[in-house]
Design an enzyme around this catalytic site. Sequence first.
Site, PDB file in Angstrom:
ATOM      1  N   HIS A  26       0.885  -1.167   0.000  1.00  0.00           N
ATOM      2  CA  HIS A  26       0.000   0.000   0.000  1.00  0.00           C
ATOM      3  C   HIS A  26       0.921   1.215   0.000  1.00  0.00           C
ATOM      4  CE1 HIS A  26      -3.128  -2.752   1.098  1.00  0.00           C
ATOM      5  NE2 HIS A  26      -2.548  -3.045   2.240  1.00  0.00           N
ATOM      6  N   GLU A 164      -3.520 -12.752   4.012  1.00  0.00           N
ATOM      7  CA  GLU A 164      -3.485 -11.653   4.983  1.00  0.00           C
ATOM      8  C   GLU A 164      -4.815 -11.392   5.696  1.00  0.00           C
ATOM      9  OE1 GLU A 164      -1.013 -11.605   2.897  1.00  0.00           O
ATOM     10  OE2 GLU A 164       0.651 -10.724   3.998  1.00  0.00           O
ATOM     11  N   TYR A 166      -7.868 -10.924   4.187  1.00  0.00           N
ATOM     12  CA  TYR A 166      -8.871 -10.154   3.437  1.00  0.00           C
ATOM     13  C   TYR A 166     -10.012 -11.078   2.989  1.00  0.00           C
ATOM     14  CZ  TYR A 166      -5.440  -6.385   3.464  1.00  0.00           C
ATOM     15  OH  TYR A 166      -4.574  -5.405   3.866  1.00  0.00           O
ATOM     16  N   ARG A 214      -2.476 -14.871  -4.593  1.00  0.00           N
ATOM     17  CA  ARG A 214      -1.689 -14.764  -3.351  1.00  0.00           C
ATOM     18  C   ARG A 214      -2.340 -15.646  -2.307  1.00  0.00           C
ATOM     19  NH1 ARG A 214       0.940  -9.924  -0.612  1.00  0.00           N
ATOM     20  NH2 ARG A 214       2.337 -10.998   0.822  1.00  0.00           N
ATOM     21  N   HIS A 252      -3.704 -10.124   9.177  1.00  0.00           N
ATOM     22  CA  HIS A 252      -3.318  -8.879   9.847  1.00  0.00           C
ATOM     23  C   HIS A 252      -3.673  -8.911  11.336  1.00  0.00           C
ATOM     24  CE1 HIS A 252      -1.721  -7.067   6.394  1.00  0.00           C
ATOM     25  NE2 HIS A 252      -2.852  -6.773   5.793  1.00  0.00           N
ATOM     26  N   ALA A 254      -3.285 -11.486  13.243  1.00  0.00           N
ATOM     27  CA  ALA A 254      -2.444 -12.463  13.948  1.00  0.00           C
ATOM     28  C   ALA A 254      -1.611 -11.738  15.000  1.00  0.00           C
ATOM     29  CB  ALA A 254      -1.535 -13.181  12.958  1.00  0.00           C
ATOM     30  N   ALA A 310       9.269  -6.496  -1.365  1.00  0.00           N
ATOM     31  CA  ALA A 310       8.387  -5.327  -1.414  1.00  0.00           C
ATOM     32  C   ALA A 310       9.132  -4.156  -0.787  1.00  0.00           C
ATOM     33  CB  ALA A 310       7.079  -5.626  -0.706  1.00  0.00           C
ATOM     34  N   CYS A 334      16.780  -2.947   3.210  1.00  0.00           N
ATOM     35  CA  CYS A 334      15.619  -2.610   4.053  1.00  0.00           C
ATOM     36  C   CYS A 334      15.862  -3.137   5.459  1.00  0.00           C
ATOM     37  CB  CYS A 334      14.360  -3.248   3.462  1.00  0.00           C
ATOM     38  SG  CYS A 334      12.999  -3.336   4.639  1.00  0.00           S
ATOM     39  N   GLN A 339       8.757   2.099   9.613  1.00  0.00           N
ATOM     40  CA  GLN A 339       8.472   3.467  10.061  1.00  0.00           C
ATOM     41  C   GLN A 339       7.944   4.397   8.976  1.00  0.00           C
ATOM     42  OE1 GLN A 339      12.078   4.183  12.567  1.00  0.00           O
ATOM     43  NE2 GLN A 339      11.027   6.105  12.903  1.00  0.00           N
ATOM     44  N   GLN A 411      23.376   7.394  16.152  1.00  0.00           N
ATOM     45  CA  GLN A 411      22.429   6.617  16.960  1.00  0.00           C
ATOM     46  C   GLN A 411      22.186   5.210  16.404  1.00  0.00           C
ATOM     47  OE1 GLN A 411      20.924   7.943  19.943  1.00  0.00           O
ATOM     48  NE2 GLN A 411      22.580   9.373  19.530  1.00  0.00           N
ATOM     49  N   LYS A 421      17.235  -5.622  15.910  1.00  0.00           N
ATOM     50  CA  LYS A 421      17.545  -4.406  15.159  1.00  0.00           C
ATOM     51  C   LYS A 421      18.938  -4.454  14.527  1.00  0.00           C
ATOM     52  CE  LYS A 421      14.376  -1.072  17.061  1.00  0.00           C
ATOM     53  NZ  LYS A 421      14.179   0.302  17.468  1.00  0.00           N
ATOM     54  N   GLU A 648      10.740  14.251  19.161  1.00  0.00           N
ATOM     55  CA  GLU A 648      10.207  13.383  18.109  1.00  0.00           C
ATOM     56  C   GLU A 648      11.268  13.052  17.072  1.00  0.00           C
ATOM     57  OE1 GLU A 648       6.764  12.207  17.589  1.00  0.00           O
ATOM     58  OE2 GLU A 648       6.896  12.602  19.721  1.00  0.00           O
TER      59      GLU A 648
HETATM   60  P1  NAP Z   1      10.644   9.917  23.413  1.00  0.00           P
HETATM   61  O1  NAP Z   1       9.904   8.990  22.536  1.00  0.00           O
HETATM   62  O2  NAP Z   1      10.438  11.366  23.260  1.00  0.00           O
HETATM   63  O3  NAP Z   1      10.325   9.485  24.909  1.00  0.00           O
HETATM   64  C1  NAP Z   1      10.871  10.165  25.994  1.00  0.00           C
HETATM   65  C2  NAP Z   1      10.289   9.621  27.290  1.00  0.00           C
HETATM   66  O4  NAP Z   1      10.894  10.341  28.322  1.00  0.00           O
HETATM   67  C3  NAP Z   1       8.815   9.799  27.391  1.00  0.00           C
HETATM   68  O5  NAP Z   1       8.263   8.567  27.816  1.00  0.00           O
HETATM   69  C4  NAP Z   1       8.642  10.905  28.413  1.00  0.00           C
HETATM   70  O6  NAP Z   1       7.569  10.496  29.236  1.00  0.00           O
HETATM   71  C5  NAP Z   1       9.933  10.910  29.189  1.00  0.00           C
HETATM   72  N1  NAP Z   1      10.399  12.263  29.546  1.00  0.00           N
HETATM   73  C6  NAP Z   1      10.492  13.328  28.725  1.00  0.00           C
HETATM   74  N2  NAP Z   1      10.973  14.400  29.415  1.00  0.00           N
HETATM   75  C7  NAP Z   1      11.198  13.975  30.664  1.00  0.00           C
HETATM   76  C8  NAP Z   1      11.680  14.615  31.833  1.00  0.00           C
HETATM   77  N3  NAP Z   1      12.059  15.900  31.848  1.00  0.00           N
HETATM   78  N4  NAP Z   1      11.744  13.895  32.970  1.00  0.00           N
HETATM   79  C9  NAP Z   1      11.387  12.592  32.979  1.00  0.00           C
HETATM   80  N5  NAP Z   1      10.904  11.938  31.903  1.00  0.00           N
HETATM   81  C10 NAP Z   1      10.822  12.632  30.762  1.00  0.00           C
HETATM   82  O7  NAP Z   1      12.203   9.708  23.271  1.00  0.00           O
HETATM   83  P2  NAP Z   1      13.064   8.389  23.082  1.00  0.00           P
HETATM   84  O8  NAP Z   1      12.492   7.217  23.753  1.00  0.00           O
HETATM   85  O9  NAP Z   1      14.410   8.800  23.479  1.00  0.00           O
HETATM   86  O10 NAP Z   1      13.034   8.144  21.552  1.00  0.00           O
HETATM   87  C11 NAP Z   1      13.533   9.113  20.659  1.00  0.00           C
HETATM   88  C12 NAP Z   1      13.030   8.857  19.272  1.00  0.00           C
HETATM   89  O11 NAP Z   1      13.663   7.690  18.767  1.00  0.00           O
HETATM   90  C13 NAP Z   1      11.557   8.583  19.207  1.00  0.00           C
HETATM   91  O12 NAP Z   1      10.856   9.742  18.844  1.00  0.00           O
HETATM   92  C14 NAP Z   1      11.418   7.535  18.173  1.00  0.00           C
HETATM   93  O13 NAP Z   1      11.017   8.096  16.959  1.00  0.00           O
HETATM   94  C15 NAP Z   1      12.791   6.951  17.979  1.00  0.00           C
HETATM   95  N6  NAP Z   1      12.790   5.543  18.389  1.00  0.00           N
HETATM   96  C16 NAP Z   1      11.721   4.752  18.154  1.00  0.00           C
HETATM   97  C17 NAP Z   1      11.736   3.441  18.541  1.00  0.00           C
HETATM   98  C18 NAP Z   1      10.572   2.553  18.305  1.00  0.00           C
HETATM   99  O14 NAP Z   1       9.514   3.002  17.918  1.00  0.00           O
HETATM  100  N7  NAP Z   1      10.693   1.280  18.534  1.00  0.00           N
HETATM  101  C19 NAP Z   1      12.824   2.939  19.179  1.00  0.00           C
HETATM  102  C20 NAP Z   1      13.896   3.771  19.436  1.00  0.00           C
HETATM  103  C21 NAP Z   1      13.862   5.072  19.049  1.00  0.00           C
HETATM  104  P3  NAP Z   1       6.780  11.456  30.225  1.00  0.00           P
HETATM  105  O15 NAP Z   1       6.922  12.840  29.657  1.00  0.00           O
HETATM  106  O16 NAP Z   1       5.398  10.916  30.214  1.00  0.00           O
HETATM  107  O17 NAP Z   1       7.450  11.266  31.528  1.00  0.00           O
HETATM  108 FE1  SF4 Z   2      12.258  -1.063   4.971  1.00  0.00          FE
HETATM  109 FE2  SF4 Z   2      12.025   0.701   6.977  1.00  0.00          FE
HETATM  110 FE3  SF4 Z   2      12.333   1.489   4.443  1.00  0.00          FE
HETATM  111 FE4  SF4 Z   2      10.029   0.391   5.227  1.00  0.00          FE
HETATM  112  S1  SF4 Z   2      10.901   2.308   5.959  1.00  0.00           S
HETATM  113  S2  SF4 Z   2      11.153  -0.036   3.359  1.00  0.00           S
HETATM  114  S3  SF4 Z   2      10.780  -1.142   6.612  1.00  0.00           S
HETATM  115  S4  SF4 Z   2      13.809   0.380   5.678  1.00  0.00           S
END
Ligand code: NAP
Ligand code: SF4
Length: 665
Positions: A26, A164, A166, A214, A252, A254, A310, A334, A339, A411, A421, A648
């Site tokens: 999609h 999937e 459907y 499919r 989907h 599952a 894909a 990939c 994301q 990072q 990962k 973010e």
């Molecule tokens: P985040 O998503 O912004 O989370 C930060 C956490 O810290 C929140 O739970 C927040 O909760 C807490 N926080 C913020 N300010 C604070 C403060 N002053 N005191 C205490 N707690 C505080 O940041 P992140 O976890 O570092 O991730 C960064 C980015 O990496 C994300 O936006 C994401 O896109 C990406 N990432 C994603 C994944 C995934 O999706 N699997 C994995 C790794 C990284 P409260 O404010 O509720 O306390």
């Molecule tokens: Fe692959 Fe992530 Fe790109 Fe999607 S965003 S195609 S999962 S590397």
Amino acid sequence: MYPHLFRSLDLGFVTLPNRILMGSMHTGLEARPDGMARLAAFYAERARGGAALIVTGGFSPNDVGNLGRHRAQFSTLEDAENHKIIPRTVHEAGGRIVLQLLHSGRYGFHERIVAPSALKSPINPHTPREMSAAEIEQTIADFAAATRLAREAGYDGVELMGSEGYLITQFLALRTNRRRDEWGGALENRMRFATEIVRRSREAAGRDFIIVYRISALDLVEGGLASDEIVLLSRTIEAAGATILNTGIGWHEARIPTIAQAVPRGGFAWATRRVKQAVGIPVVASNRINAPELAEEILARGDADMVSLARAMLADAEFASKAREGDRAGINICIACNQACLDHYFIGQPASCVVNPRAGRETKLVFKKTPKRKSVAVIGGGPAGLSCAAVAAERGHEVTLYEKSRQLGGQFNLAKVIPGKQEFAESIAYYTERLRRASVRVVLERSPSPQELGSFNEVVVATGIDPRRPQIPGIDHRKVVSYVDVLTGRVTPGPEVAIIGMGGIGFDTALYLLERENRAPLDAGAFRAHWGIGADGTLSEIRPGKPAHRITMLKRSHTPFGHTLGRTTGWVHRAELARNGVRMLKGVEYRKIDDQGIHLNVDGKELLVAADTIILCAGQVPRKWGRTAENGVRPHFHVIGGAKEATELDAKRAMLEGAEVGAML
Ligand code: NAP
Ligand code: SF4
């Protein structure tokens, strides 16, 4: 180099040049006003890149089968006329393309949905209306009519979406089909809908038209088809006139990951093998096939006749041609993060790719050779800096990249140690190689001085982020550490752990602590055991392991746990932590940290969380950078990625901003 992958495939009336099928995705462009032109450019780029056969995203053969509120339908002469640009452009690029016909059944996100029985799906708030016998007949006729129209539009064939979860799958499984008429009950009856669609589509299109069906090689839900039923279905579909059997894995709804990073590469090829052994027509393996050596292995082992890529084709449009030339290091792999592709679809944004921001932006993000070669300094070798340096240098600029640590990747170097990962290491290797080929001068373990920067025409600041250190009394206690300390192995946490912050990194850090020694995530057998999937595809209860740490995760807000995680992957993280007994508390107020642990106020009551180690995962702040150089020196400054805005922050934005700035310098 990959002999099985680059063997031609004779379909009787047409010969495909290799074994690579670009699987359906999609893209979110299907229902947009400018969608057809953008899709044409998107697919043509992949056809030029060497894919033997491309499958479009899903289009419904009628109104009620639409997946979303917006019309992504293929049922009228006008639709066929509008689509003509897609096959024409793909043919001009030397490729072949089939149109996917997908009826969503109870998975449609609108009020008009229909299904064999009026049973609501757990992943959809809407309950479907039961189809009458006349509606079933009409739907089969709609599929056949759409197939004929696809031929008129210039497509090389259709793919009938029978996996999937459907509509077609909903007829097949007792889980969703409780009918007592000729369309329900015995398997023969439940297969009738699928078989009739294939048979009548073949009648409508004639012999020399590709019909891919499919098939769900594994349903991964209670009440799905058993393995012997899938074998029987495969043979029936072959007899009804299908040219190729593509495979899908899991509905989907599952509760087992099927394409997320947690799935090992090629982790479901064993299920495809069972289908292949049952039929004589070509069978396609799919799911988490992202590298040519893996595709070659699957084909050489005899698990399948073709492989479906894909997301791998989003990440690199030239995957096939690079593989054919043996240029493995030049392939942008990939990383299965979902994301920018699947997660985008669910929030109504067009699909793109984290590691290839041009994907889906083929007509907008264009990298043209520069008419004026400039000297460019990029400060920071994380995702933003790598992306910018690569694009700028490839356009003809003279680029120097400064990285103050010993290695490129930023990072991504932390991400790659998280269970599942490991693929992030591929991106670092790929971008490093791209910089080498584009003659970027890489300077490690050094930040440039302001004087040095004065000699460049352009300076791109991609210095990234620093972890936030919240102001909590006792924050300097020896038991408080950062996630960086843990993920780099500088600190080994004790048995009792408290994690402050519950964003993506909080979840990742918890997973790292719990699973790094308990699981071999890249092994298909271990994955099956981990998720309770039997050799015949049956599901068994998942037994919780003995957690290596007792973990409590904390956050101040009252939002649902893990609500910032990816739409298509967050549930996997939550399931993993739940099975390891991780305690989660929200709405907490941090009072102080001392020898006992961390003291909180929760719902007006005091609470002590005993902890040997307290890990800060409290988000990020932009890394401070001496901007004094900005004054009085010549270059233009551009700030991108986390250095610009840490909130973010994600790799998706960082790499996109890098590419955008690289394209405009
Ligand atoms: P985040 O998503 O912004 O989370 C930060 C956490 O810290 C929140 O739970 C927040 O909760 C807490 N926080 C913020 N300010 C604070 C403060 N002053 N005191 C205490 N707690 C505080 O940041 P992140 O976890 O570092 O991730 C960064 C980015 O990496 C994300 O936006 C994401 O896109 C990406 N990432 C994603 C994944 C995934 O999706 N699997 C994995 C790794 C990284 P409260 O404010 O509720 O306390
Ligand atoms: Fe692959 Fe992530 Fe790109 Fe999607 S965003 S195609 S999962 S590397």
